[in-house]
Design an enzyme around this catalytic site. Structure first.
Site, PDB file in Angstrom:
ATOM      1  CG  ASP A 212     -35.906   3.140  18.015  1.00 18.92           C
ATOM      2  OD1 ASP A 212     -35.039   2.813  18.740  1.00 18.92           O
ATOM      3  OD2 ASP A 212     -37.091   3.265  18.324  1.00 18.92           O
TER       4      ASP A 212
ATOM      5  CG  LEU B 128     -34.516  -2.036  28.047  1.00 17.39           C
ATOM      6  CD1 LEU B 128     -33.984  -3.359  28.826  1.00 17.39           C
ATOM      7  CD2 LEU B 128     -33.412  -0.930  28.954  1.00 17.39           C
TER       8      LEU B 128
ATOM      9  CG  ASN C 290     -20.414 -10.546  32.469  1.00 13.03           C
ATOM     10  OD1 ASN C 290     -19.964 -11.288  31.513  1.00 13.03           O
ATOM     11  ND2 ASN C 290     -19.466 -10.625  33.489  1.00 13.03           N
TER      12      ASN C 290
ATOM     13  CE1 TYR D 276     -27.619  -2.461  35.709  1.00 19.24           C
ATOM     14  CE2 TYR D 276     -25.372  -2.946  36.265  1.00 19.24           C
ATOM     15  CZ  TYR D 276     -26.366  -2.174  35.926  1.00 19.24           C
ATOM     16  OH  TYR D 276     -25.978  -0.926  35.572  1.00 19.24           O
TER      17      TYR D 276
ATOM     18  CD  GLU E 206     -32.348  -5.272  36.206  1.00 13.53           C
ATOM     19  OE1 GLU E 206     -33.034  -6.419  36.384  1.00 13.53           O
ATOM     20  OE2 GLU E 206     -31.347  -5.030  37.007  1.00 13.53           O
TER      21      GLU E 206
ATOM     22  CB  VAL F  95     -20.308 -11.357  26.648  1.00 14.80           C
ATOM     23  CG1 VAL F  95     -19.694 -11.139  28.071  1.00 14.80           C
ATOM     24  CG2 VAL F  95     -19.248 -12.257  25.680  1.00 14.80           C
TER      25      VAL F  95
ATOM     26  CG  HIS G 242     -30.323  -8.400  33.721  1.00 16.61           C
ATOM     27  ND1 HIS G 242     -30.947  -7.215  32.811  1.00 16.61           N
ATOM     28  CD2 HIS G 242     -29.059  -7.818  34.096  1.00 16.61           C
ATOM     29  CE1 HIS G 242     -30.093  -6.165  33.027  1.00 16.61           C
ATOM     30  NE2 HIS G 242     -28.974  -6.634  33.434  1.00 16.61           N
TER      31      HIS G 242
ATOM     32  CG  ASP H   8     -27.216  -8.762  31.099  1.00 17.90           C
ATOM     33  OD1 ASP H   8     -26.761  -9.671  31.258  1.00 17.90           O
ATOM     34  OD2 ASP H   8     -26.595  -7.542  30.889  1.00 17.90           O
TER      35      ASP H   8
ATOM     36  NE  ARG I  19     -19.599  -5.448  35.362  1.00 14.42           N
ATOM     37  CZ  ARG I  19     -20.560  -5.252  34.947  1.00 14.42           C
ATOM     38  NH1 ARG I  19     -21.419  -4.145  34.517  1.00 14.42           N
ATOM     39  NH2 ARG I  19     -21.125  -6.504  34.328  1.00 14.42           N
TER      40      ARG I  19
ATOM     41  CE  LYS J 296     -24.205  -9.314  35.034  1.00 16.68           C
ATOM     42  NZ  LYS J 296     -25.382  -8.864  34.243  1.00 16.68           N
TER      43      LYS J 296
END
Length: 372
Positions: free
Chosen positions: A199, A241, A301, A95, A119, A299, A97, A271, A16, A76
């Site tokens: 949830d 999150l 990203n 981002y 974020e 992963v 994190h 993340d 990206r 990133k």
């Protein structure tokens, strides 16, 4: 006029880029100057000429971008070599994190840069508008990845996600019904899987029920419910999150030992540290590892795997904020917009995001105090 820099992303297989040529043109039309590192856009099919045509200057190396720019726009978090190039008062918009990454936080504090995290920028409705596009992509990719690794050739159970007439489909369990969860539901249901979403918000569960109807199974999340459904699942997607903070560990290492051998975990929350106790970050180059017979795809990203879609979706959300920061300067832009101000994580050596400060043991400083 602000000088804006876009370095090439250097995280493993991260294709990206912080700004598209269309976004560069918008900034140039507003009188700003944009410098883009050579080949930064190749991963999304945009060469240097496309950026020149949009009005950018092409830099030979990242060092030139960091040395010239008043604001760095990335995707990133900056790696160690990039963090060493940050300057006092330089704006970093990307981002971050930070909660599970003490080394990055320490370096950003030391740099005295102004670090705004995509974020934790909020919206008037309470959402996370700059995280949402990538959560949408990651939620959809989670099901694709899970289906791939459920194939026997890739180490899985050998189960087709949607089954066939006369044979049960795979059971997909999604932890968290937010943006990641809802988009994972969309793809999993479309592929014909048996889908359960857990949830702790009944409002979220009602919204999902209204969206997807009876094919979706909704469950209020308790320890018992998690244990019951995770141990019978073929694929478990973690999509929880807590903005800015470390993700809660919903699935213990002990519970992983009770899961089906050859089942798959996709931890989209990685993340922010991951919501499985056995999770650790992986890359697109080596995306999985196995714990107690369970395949872990973690992963960090995920949207970088589809960089063209992801970059354009991200720019749709970030461009108005980039323009505000460039047009007004960071002090006025952050002072004028409390939602953008919520994105300020570290500034001039101070930690200005309470969840990050709490997670890493820093003293919290109200962001308004550093803007005076």
């Amino acid at each position: 006029m602000m000088r804006i820099g876009v370095p090439k992303e250097i995280k493993v297989l991260e294709h990206r880029v912080g700004l598209t040529p269309e976004s560069v043109r918008e900034l140039c039309e507003h009188g700003h100057r944009v410098m883009v590192e050579t080949r930064a856009g190749e991963g999304i099919g945009m060469n240097d000429e496309a950026y020149r045509h949009a009005g950018a200057t092409i830099a030979r190396a990242a060092e030139d971008v960091f040395a010239d720019a008043e604001m760095i726009v990335k995707v990133k978090e900056p790696l160690a070599v990039e963090r060493r190039m940050l300057k006092q008062g330089q704006v970093l918009f990307t981002y971050l994190h930070l909660a599970p990454d003490p080394e990055q936080a320490r370096d950003l504090v030391t740099s005295e840069a102004v670090c705004i995290a995509y974020e934790t920028v909020t919206s008037p409705s309470g959402g996370l508008p700059l995280l949402a596009p990538m959560s949408e992509v990651a939620g959809r990719m989670a099901i694709q990845a899970g289906a791939y690794f459920l194939e026997k050739a890739h180490g899985g159970l050998g189960v087709l996600l949607g089954g066939v007439p006369g044979v049960d489909p795979a059971k997909v369990v999604i932890l968290g019904g937010g943006v990641v969860g809802s988009h994972a539901c969309h793809i999993a249901l479309g592929m014909g899987a048996e889908v359960w979403v857990l949830d702790r918000s009944t409002d979220v569960l009602r919204a999902l029920w209204r969206q997807f109807g009876r094919p979706l199974n909704t469950v209020f999340s308790t320890h018992d419910a998690i244990e019951r459904h995770v141990t019978t699942a073929d694929l478990v997607v973690g999509g929880v999150l807590i903005p800015g903070a470390s993700a809660p560990k919903l699935v213990s290492a002990e519970l992983v030992t009770k899961m089906k051998k050859g089942s798959v975990i996709v931890d989209v929350a990685i993340d922010q540290g991951g919501c499985f106790e056995t999770s650790r970050p992986t890359t697109h180059a080596e995306p999985t590892y196995v714990v107690d017979g369970v395949i872990h795809y973690c992963v960090a990203n995920m949207p970088g795997g589809v960089p063209r879609t992801s970059t354009f979706a991200l720019n749709n959300a970030t461009l108005p904020f980039v323009l505000a920061l460039a047009n007004k300067g960071y002090r006025r832009a952050l002072a004028d917009d409390p939602h953008l101000r919520n994105g300020l994580n570290i500034a001039l050596g101070q930690v200005t995001c309470r969840p990050v400060a709490d997670a890493l043991g820093y003293r919290y400083t109200d962001p308004r105090a550093v803007l005076q």
